[in-house]
Motif scaffolding. Structure first.
Motif, PDB file in Angstrom:
ATOM      1  N   VAL A  66      23.757 -53.717  88.187  1.00 37.14           N
ATOM      2  CA  VAL A  66      23.048 -53.789  89.466  1.00 37.14           C
ATOM      3  C   VAL A  66      22.790 -55.255  89.779  1.00 37.14           C
ATOM      4  CG1 VAL A  66      20.955 -53.171  90.725  1.00 37.14           C
ATOM      5  CG2 VAL A  66      21.970 -51.543  89.111  1.00 37.14           C
ATOM      6  N   LYS A 281      22.362 -47.460  95.941  1.00 42.46           N
ATOM      7  CA  LYS A 281      22.798 -48.713  95.333  1.00 42.46           C
ATOM      8  C   LYS A 281      22.038 -49.887  95.947  1.00 42.46           C
ATOM      9  CE  LYS A 281      26.988 -51.371  94.290  1.00 42.46           C
ATOM     10  NZ  LYS A 281      28.470 -51.454  94.463  1.00 42.46           N
ATOM     11  N   LYS A 284      18.401 -49.941  94.661  1.00 37.84           N
ATOM     12  CA  LYS A 284      18.355 -50.435  93.279  1.00 37.84           C
ATOM     13  C   LYS A 284      18.465 -51.957  93.243  1.00 37.84           C
ATOM     14  CE  LYS A 284      21.524 -47.476  91.724  1.00 37.84           C
ATOM     15  NZ  LYS A 284      22.435 -46.792  90.760  1.00 37.84           N
ATOM     16  N   LYS A 287      15.151 -53.378  94.376  1.00 39.66           N
ATOM     17  CA  LYS A 287      14.138 -53.174  93.334  1.00 39.66           C
ATOM     18  C   LYS A 287      14.321 -54.185  92.207  1.00 39.66           C
ATOM     19  CE  LYS A 287      10.974 -50.622  91.104  1.00 39.66           C
ATOM     20  NZ  LYS A 287      10.839 -51.298  89.824  1.00 39.66           N
ATOM     21  N   LYS A 288      15.563 -54.432  91.820  1.00 38.06           N
ATOM     22  CA  LYS A 288      15.821 -55.392  90.750  1.00 38.06           C
ATOM     23  C   LYS A 288      15.423 -56.799  91.194  1.00 38.06           C
ATOM     24  CE  LYS A 288      19.276 -56.632  87.266  1.00 38.06           C
ATOM     25  NZ  LYS A 288      20.641 -56.359  86.749  1.00 38.06           N
ATOM     26  N   ASP A 326      19.141 -51.193  84.173  1.00 35.88           N
ATOM     27  CA  ASP A 326      19.974 -50.795  85.308  1.00 35.88           C
ATOM     28  C   ASP A 326      20.135 -49.276  85.368  1.00 35.88           C
ATOM     29  OD1 ASP A 326      20.259 -53.423  85.995  1.00 35.88           O
ATOM     30  OD2 ASP A 326      22.359 -53.610  85.395  1.00 35.88           O
ATOM     31  N   LEU A 329      17.168 -47.506  86.994  1.00 36.20           N
ATOM     32  CA  LEU A 329      16.791 -47.856  88.365  1.00 36.20           C
ATOM     33  C   LEU A 329      16.957 -46.694  89.338  1.00 36.20           C
ATOM     34  CD1 LEU A 329      18.074 -51.516  88.843  1.00 36.20           C
ATOM     35  CD2 LEU A 329      15.719 -50.706  89.003  1.00 36.20           C
ATOM     36  N   GLY A 330      17.955 -45.848  89.072  1.00 34.43           N
ATOM     37  CA  GLY A 330      18.188 -44.710  89.969  1.00 34.43           C
ATOM     38  C   GLY A 330      16.954 -43.847  90.096  1.00 34.43           C
TER      39      GLY A 330
END
Length: 403
Positions: A66, A281, A284, A287-288, A326, A329-330
């Motif tokens: 990600v 996607k 995510k 968010k990262k 990663d 994250l979903g």
């Protein structure tokens, strides 16, 4: 003559023997060369397979890694809708036509308001370390403590003389902790005995355990009063008098509780059949970016105070490898995606729209910066999606019954 013949025969015999031995040597050399060649081919094959596997893993990791992104509007149209998504393909929306809301679950009581005001005023207090005052409910104090279970210190249970602030009555600490400080003064050492809840999530190792805290009271804050002058100086974006601020607080807190109730109702009564792959996607990646930004901000904050940051790397901060992070994250963004799909569906189904006047109201309620600055930071799509959310909530509140 016989001796000569015998010698000749022996010589011939030795010659044949050498030829035979030579043939054997040549045969062995050929065999060894063949085996060496086979082994070399096998080694080359193994190295090649390993290299291919390594490349394959690298490609797989590259595809699945990600990549953080600060482009909040990347997968949104300028109208705030999720790009290339038919929301009806992804969820079954619950009935929202006749929502009955219990007043007891959204009411903001006078008691709630006074508690919030005490906490607000405490934030503007001045620490006093030389006063005869004794701690009372609502006071903000500075303390140090060492916590033990069965005589042994536990992780996170020692302030290490760094001092920490606490508002008595805030219920920020485990039940019974704050009350046992009431009536004590600066310099007192207080033994506080508590029991952690059975479902204590912050540290499951402490769940249900009896603990003892040795508490040192460092100081008591001198707390200002909520006067017109205080409001004008510190809260002018909301009100100019103490009376008006109380009215603002009661109205805004009630609206916030009502919004949360409606969001929870919609989430609980909607079923998601699938999530849009590209939008997930995107969420995510954002968010990262936010998690990494917060990690970097905290490190910079510690450094600015001359302290060593508690985590040297992002992986230490998350407590897992980047691959594990990663992969999780979903799940982290599913609720966000579900909420966006729900509000977009209602917005489109009811034929709602967002006007410039509503945008101005949104800015006023949020007490934030102007439109251009918001769009520059988050993109128009993200800002409009926020307004769609607010517009749908307004629509639902107009039709809901509160009893």
């Amino acid at each position: 003559m016989n001796d000569a013949s015998q010698n000749e025969k022996n010589s011939t015999s030795m010659s044949k023997t050498r030829k035979i031995e030579r043939k054997k040597e040549i045969k062995k050399m050929k065999r060894d060369a063949y085996l060496s060649k086979i082994i070399s081919i096998c080694l080359i094959a193994l190295v090649s397979v390993g290299f291919v596997l390594l490349i394959g893993y690298s490609v797989h990791r590259s595809i699945n890694r990600v990549r953080p992104s600060s482009d909040y509007s990347a997968k949104l149209t300028e109208e705030g809708l999720i790009k290339d998504v038919q929301v009806t393909d992804h969820l079954v929306l619950g009935d929202y036509s006749n929502i009955n809301i219990p007043l007891s679950e959204v009411e903001y009581t006078d008691e709630d308001m006074e508690k919030d005001i005490r906490e607000l005023l405490a934030e503007h207090g001045t620490l006093e370390t030389e006063t005869d005052a004794l701690i009372a409910n609502g006071d903000k104090v500075n303390i140090d403590y060492v916590g033990t279970v069965d005589g042994k210190e536990f992780e996170g249970g020692n302030t290490k003389d760094a001092g920490t602030d606490l508002v008595i009555g805030s219920e920020d600490y485990v039940d019974g902790f704050e009350e046992q400080l009431i009536g004590h003064g600066i310099g007192d050492n207080v033994t506080v005995e508590v029991t952690f809840p059975a479902d204590y999530k912050q540290n499951e190792a402490l769940a249900g355990k009896n603990a003892v805290f040795e508490v040192q009271i460092n100081g008591i804050y001198d707390i200002p009063e909520l006067t017109d002058a205080f409001v004008k100086e510190n809260l002018s974006e909301h009100a100019m008098t103490a009376k008006d601020y109380r009215e603002y607080l009661k109205r805004s807190k009630y609206e916030a509780k009502l919004d949360t109730w409606l969001e929870d109702f919609l989430m609980d009564n909607t079923t998601v059949s699938s999530y849009p792959e590209k939008y997930m996607k995107h969420l995510k990646s954002v968010k990262k970016f936010e998690d990494q930004s917060y990690f970097e901000y905290m490190n910079q904050l510690y450094t600015s105070f001359g302290s060593t940051p508690p985590y040297a790397t992002f992986e230490q901060y998350t407590g897992m490898s980047e691959k594990e992070y990663d992969a999780g994250l979903g799940k982290d963004v599913e609720d966000q995606a579900k909420m966006a799909l729900i509000f977009q569906m209602i917005y489109q189904k009811e034929g709602l729209n967002v006007t410039a006047e509503e945008f101005d109201k949104y800015l006023g309620d949020k007490a934030t910066v102007d439109y251009d600055s918001l769009v520059e930071e988050y993109g128009k799509g993200y800002v409009m999606q926020e307004l769609i959310h607010a517009r749908v909530l307004s629509f639902l509140k107009e039709r809901a019954e509160i009893k």
